[in-house]
Scaffold this active site. Structure first.
Site, PDB file in Angstrom:
ATOM      1  N   GLU A 157       5.440  -3.283   1.379  1.00 60.54           N
ATOM      2  CA  GLU A 157       5.823  -2.722   0.086  1.00 60.54           C
ATOM      3  C   GLU A 157       5.073  -1.404  -0.003  1.00 60.54           C
ATOM      4  O   GLU A 157       3.852  -1.393  -0.128  1.00 60.54           O
ATOM      5  CB  GLU A 157       5.411  -3.687  -1.030  1.00 60.54           C
ATOM      6  CG  GLU A 157       5.938  -3.279  -2.385  1.00 60.54           C
ATOM      7  CD  GLU A 157       5.108  -3.863  -3.507  1.00 60.54           C
ATOM      8  OE1 GLU A 157       4.747  -5.047  -3.442  1.00 60.54           O
ATOM      9  OE2 GLU A 157       4.797  -3.110  -4.451  1.00 60.54           O
TER      10      GLU A 157
ATOM     11  N   GLY B  64       0.387   4.980   4.992  1.00 61.91           N
ATOM     12  CA  GLY B  64      -0.355   3.883   5.624  1.00 61.91           C
ATOM     13  C   GLY B  64       0.567   2.769   6.084  1.00 61.91           C
ATOM     14  O   GLY B  64       0.448   2.260   7.201  1.00 61.91           O
ATOM     15  N   GLY B  65       1.509   2.410   5.223  1.00 60.57           N
ATOM     16  CA  GLY B  65       2.432   1.332   5.566  1.00 60.57           C
ATOM     17  C   GLY B  65       3.351   1.713   6.706  1.00 60.57           C
ATOM     18  O   GLY B  65       3.608   0.915   7.604  1.00 60.57           O
TER      19      GLY B  65
ATOM     20  N   CYS C 273       2.701  -0.439  -8.782  1.00 65.58           N
ATOM     21  CA  CYS C 273       3.831  -0.074  -7.924  1.00 65.58           C
ATOM     22  C   CYS C 273       5.119  -0.017  -8.732  1.00 65.58           C
ATOM     23  O   CYS C 273       6.114   0.513  -8.271  1.00 65.58           O
ATOM     24  CB  CYS C 273       3.962  -1.072  -6.774  1.00 65.58           C
ATOM     25  SG  CYS C 273       3.711  -2.770  -7.270  1.00 65.58           S
TER      26      CYS C 273
ATOM     27  N   GLY D   7       0.818  -1.211   0.000  1.00 69.67           N
ATOM     28  CA  GLY D   7       0.000   0.000   0.000  1.00 69.67           C
ATOM     29  C   GLY D   7       0.844   1.249   0.000  1.00 69.67           C
ATOM     30  O   GLY D   7       1.990   1.234  -0.457  1.00 69.67           O
ATOM     31  N   SER D   8       0.291   2.312   0.540  1.00 70.58           N
ATOM     32  CA  SER D   8       0.947   3.615   0.468  1.00 70.58           C
ATOM     33  C   SER D   8       2.044   3.765   1.509  1.00 70.58           C
ATOM     34  O   SER D   8       2.092   3.033   2.495  1.00 70.58           O
ATOM     35  CB  SER D   8      -0.078   4.720   0.676  1.00 70.58           C
ATOM     36  OG  SER D   8      -0.489   4.743   2.033  1.00 70.58           O
ATOM     37  N   VAL D   9       2.924   4.747   1.301  1.00 70.99           N
ATOM     38  CA  VAL D   9       3.979   5.018   2.271  1.00 70.99           C
ATOM     39  C   VAL D   9       3.388   5.452   3.624  1.00 70.99           C
ATOM     40  O   VAL D   9       3.753   4.879   4.659  1.00 70.99           O
ATOM     41  CB  VAL D   9       4.981   6.058   1.738  1.00 70.99           C
ATOM     42  CG1 VAL D   9       6.005   6.420   2.814  1.00 70.99           C
ATOM     43  CG2 VAL D   9       5.700   5.529   0.498  1.00 70.99           C
TER      44      VAL D   9
END
Lengths: 524, 524
Positions: free
Chosen positions: B234, B214-215, B271, B210-212
């Site tokens: 990732e 959120g991750g 991605c 997912g997103s930076v």
């Protein structure tokens, strides 16, 4: 001798920046150097340490208070570690070199893909107090990280500053002589430089061996970085031992002797020291076992590695007693020479502990000269479960806790309360069914021993020295051939021209290493 | 059809506890199940998804706005992933089974040691928005974690709730039919359950795509746990592409066409989308290339996966423009149908963006119906370096930034400013020397392409889908055979009686898997 050079100063932030810049440049050179050349660097470092063994052991003995015989053995193990990676690099499968030839019919289609592991860059290594050679400046973390092709910056342990400096000089000179790039290996020291080293933007990964609080603090720094990095920490381990009813009946005295030796080896300052032993049967059987352990204790006392470790040991022992453990042998953390040092009677030992441990204060129990005697404690399962935070936590030093269990159910309840350990040991008779026991212990340990004692860690292909948190902070080992995996990351080359490929991935396998080609492992 | 069952509700903390307890029990069963049986589970899940493909694709198309052809291909890739692990388990070397027979002459002596990898327990998987099959409920993380012998609890992505529910039911039924333990696989949903799942004491590891932001938030939770767990995330990837002067001269038009296709594939929501392209030469040559890219853009607009992704894309485009990038083709994040959608002229495109992007507000540029057109931006190296935080950061959607570089030095300065990516691509002619370029890109990417485009990720033995932070948070891959390593940890058996050993480690290799015996890989 240039005494000034042997005084390890505090590395400043500015000095660290210079060291790191040189390490980055050296790592860039090292990653392009053929494995055969890196193997020469490792062997050169090992040879140099062996050549300087007498002086290194002399310094180590003075700084660590460990006996010279033990240190001589540890130094041999340390150079054996460096030489193990010579063999690991020769075989080459640690690179996980993998070639998929194009397969347009696959879902999705597969282009030419060639994968191998490459070094991370600059690795920071934190030395341990308790293994001034094997887990220190030229220890397993350094050996495996250099073997992988990284630069290494070691943080010296303050417990053996002169040894750290001399080991570093020996290694640095050997590496230079063998043609390694300048800056590939460096030593830093001082309390403040530790966090700076973990925070440094050029640090790619950290290896750490030490206490839970210290390791967790650095782990947290590594995780909070703008760009987090792997933190391979070995923090603390209780190393449970389970004795079955049949084993106690058949081999009680022998087990008591073995336990006593394992608990006191290196004054109990091993990360694999058995910290809790589950003993079956009622109070009488377990008391007899406890008495046998106490009687087997060596009639000696030790200076622990550092004053703060001695203080911590006394404090932890006092906490365990306050939580309901009773001293059944040895001295409950008290100073040497007290009447309780060889006592097999719980009452005497407790009385002794009353003298030696007036409270749970920071310096409780450590005598003026810092000498420490072994401590054997005892508790039942309900006490242990009621105070698991205290009684099922590592006490670093020559002590162990015997836990009486009534039956399999009670044992299972106690084992379920355990945190992760490096090891778990089962003493059973061949006729006994131990499947359930293994199933209970395996999720809680990285190495399961069937007989024997966990102290003493072989350095080989199949070794695993790691386990669930807090024993380690990763799913990797710090001892043995696979320790190298920690300092590598995969890179895949897609449809690369032959000239752009590293030799490890070229057609025809010019280096003759073990590779996987189209799914099949071999030397093609 | 039971419509009620298709509405995915919010999983409460109490419901999660029940699900986790069942998962723990199932994992305990699964770790003892022979690999040959787990292989049947994987194949059964793959078969069931294939059998339900038409309906699954129909739901996925409705929820994700991705075209059915793309989703049909993605579903086939998803079941191919499950079947890859059938082969991985059959071969068996993923277990790293290693046997050292006793060697009393070693330093230190080696007892009988037998090491293999064992499952972690319960793995939490966070589905991605952009691959509703391949990186979602039954995607690569789930496939590899189940293959390793873990239980899996998947957090559904809110972008495709009905698909998640139906996929989960299909997989659950197939696993039950194949004899897998109850609770081995479960789906949870809702915003609040995400952090709860990472914090849950029974969660042993996390897989995330997912997103930076959120991750990273979930990574931080995993790292702050009392007992930290591996977080395999990732997060985000810029995927730099370098075009050399000779390649631009020889194949400029072809490259422009290929880039345009790669950038707009799946509406740029990959991605591995190339987010920055380094183009050589002065303004004239790069303008011509930009014009060629713009002319190759498909005459279409897309509904992005979710409204918030569309908003984020418009915001990021506005930020890039504010930081000095200029729009040279496509629509600068503006709504569909505007006159700039196919414009090749920077001025027109900027004018168009002025209409579509009144400011940098959260909903800038997204039209009322959420349609998005491709965006081609341009900047020189000095602008990019002055605003690296904005211009060298992923913009998720159909856009790319062309960066003009004057010479090798300027290119090197720009590449050095890049964060980690999943991929890096070099377009060069065979006669050119690209060693320096590879040396610059390799530390910044997990897969290096020589020609071609990074979108489209093969599922094979040699694949690596990972890279330095923020592209991933570990030194492991989420695609390909070695993805299974993330969900395993080593255990070593020391002097174990034959009966206590798993068959993988017994003498005589009863399972016929690849093992290392006394240092030598083979089938003995």
């Amino acid at each position: 001798m240039d005494v000034g050079r042997e005084q390890v100063g505090e590395t400043s932030a500015a000095e660290l920046d210079v060291i790191m810049a040189r390490a980055v440049a050296a790592a860039r050179v090292a990653e392009g150097v053929p494995a055969v050349e890196r193997r020469r660097w490792l062997v050169a470092a090992a040879d140099a340490i062996d050549a300087d063994a007498a002086e290194l052991v002399r310094i180590a003995a003075r700084e660590s208070h460990l006996p010279e015989a033990r240190l001589t053995g540890e130094l041999a193990r340390t150079t054996a570690q460096l030489r193990l990676f010579d063999r690991v690099l020769d075989e080459g499968s640690y690179l996980e070199a993998t070639i998929d030839h194009p397969d347009p019919s696959a879902t999705p289609p597969v282009p030419d893909l060639r994968r191998m592991l490459v070094p991370l860059g600059v690795v920071a290594v934190f030395s341990a107090s308790n293994f001034p050679f094997a887990f220190s400046v030229a220890g397993g973390d350094t050996a495996s990280a250099l073997a992988a092709g990284n630069a290494v910056v070691v943080k010296a342990h303050p417990g053996h500053p002169e040894l750290s400096e001399r080991t570093a000089r020996t290694v640095t000179a050997a590496l230079a002589e063998a043609g390694a790039p300048d800056g590939l290996f460096a030593l830093v020291s001082g309390f403040d430089v530790g966090p700076l080293l973990v925070e440094h933007p050029d640090t790619a990964a950290v290896g750490f061996t030490g206490s839970v609080p210290g390791g967790r603090a650095l782990f947290d720094i590594a995780a909070r970085r703008p760009s987090p990095i792997p933190f391979y920490g070995e923090l603390g381990s209780l190393n449970p031992v389970v004795v079955t009813p049949d084993a106690l009946r058949q081999r009680g005295t022998e087990l008591a002797r073995g336990l006593s030796e394992s608990v006191t080896l290196g004054a109990g300052q091993f990360c694999t020291k058995p910290g809790v032993v589950f003993v079956p049967g009622g109070e009488r059987a377990s008391d007899a076992f406890a008495a046998a352990v106490a009687q087997s204790l060596p009639d000696t006392t030790w200076t622990l590695l550092t004053p703060s470790i001695a203080e911590g040991f006394a404090r932890r022992t006092a906490e365990q007693l306050a939580a309901g453990a009773v001293a059944v042998g040895g001295s409950a953390g008290a100073s040497a020479g007290s009447s309780s040092a060889k006592s097999g009677a719980a009452e005497e030992a407790i009385a002794g502990s009353d003298v030696g441990i007036p409270g749970a204060g920071a310096d409780a129990g450590a005598s003026a000269d810092g000498q420490v005697a072994p401590v054997i404690l005892s508790a039942d399962v309900s006490t242990v479960l009621a105070h698991a935070d205290t009684l099922l936590e590592e006490s670093f030093g020559p002590s162990t806790l015997l836990v009486r269990y009534a039956d399999d159910d009670e044992l299972a309840r106690a084992l379920t309360a355990l945190d992760g350990s490096l090891t778990a040991t089962i003493h059973a008779e061949p006729s006994e069914e131990i499947g359930d026991l293994v199933a209970l212990l395996r999720p809680r340990a990285g190495r399961i021993l069937f007989g024997g004692w966990p102290t003493g860690v072989a350095v080989s292909w199949a070794q695993h020295h790691g386990g669930p948190y807090p024993s380690t902070t990763s799913v990797h080992t710090s001892v043995g051939a696979t320790a190298i995996r920690r300092w590598l990351r995969p890179v895949t080359y897609q449809t690369a021209p032959e000239a752009a490929l590293p030799p490890e991935l070229r057609e025809g396998n010019p280096l003759g290493i073990v590779r996987r080609v189209d799914g099949v492992l071999g030397r093609s």
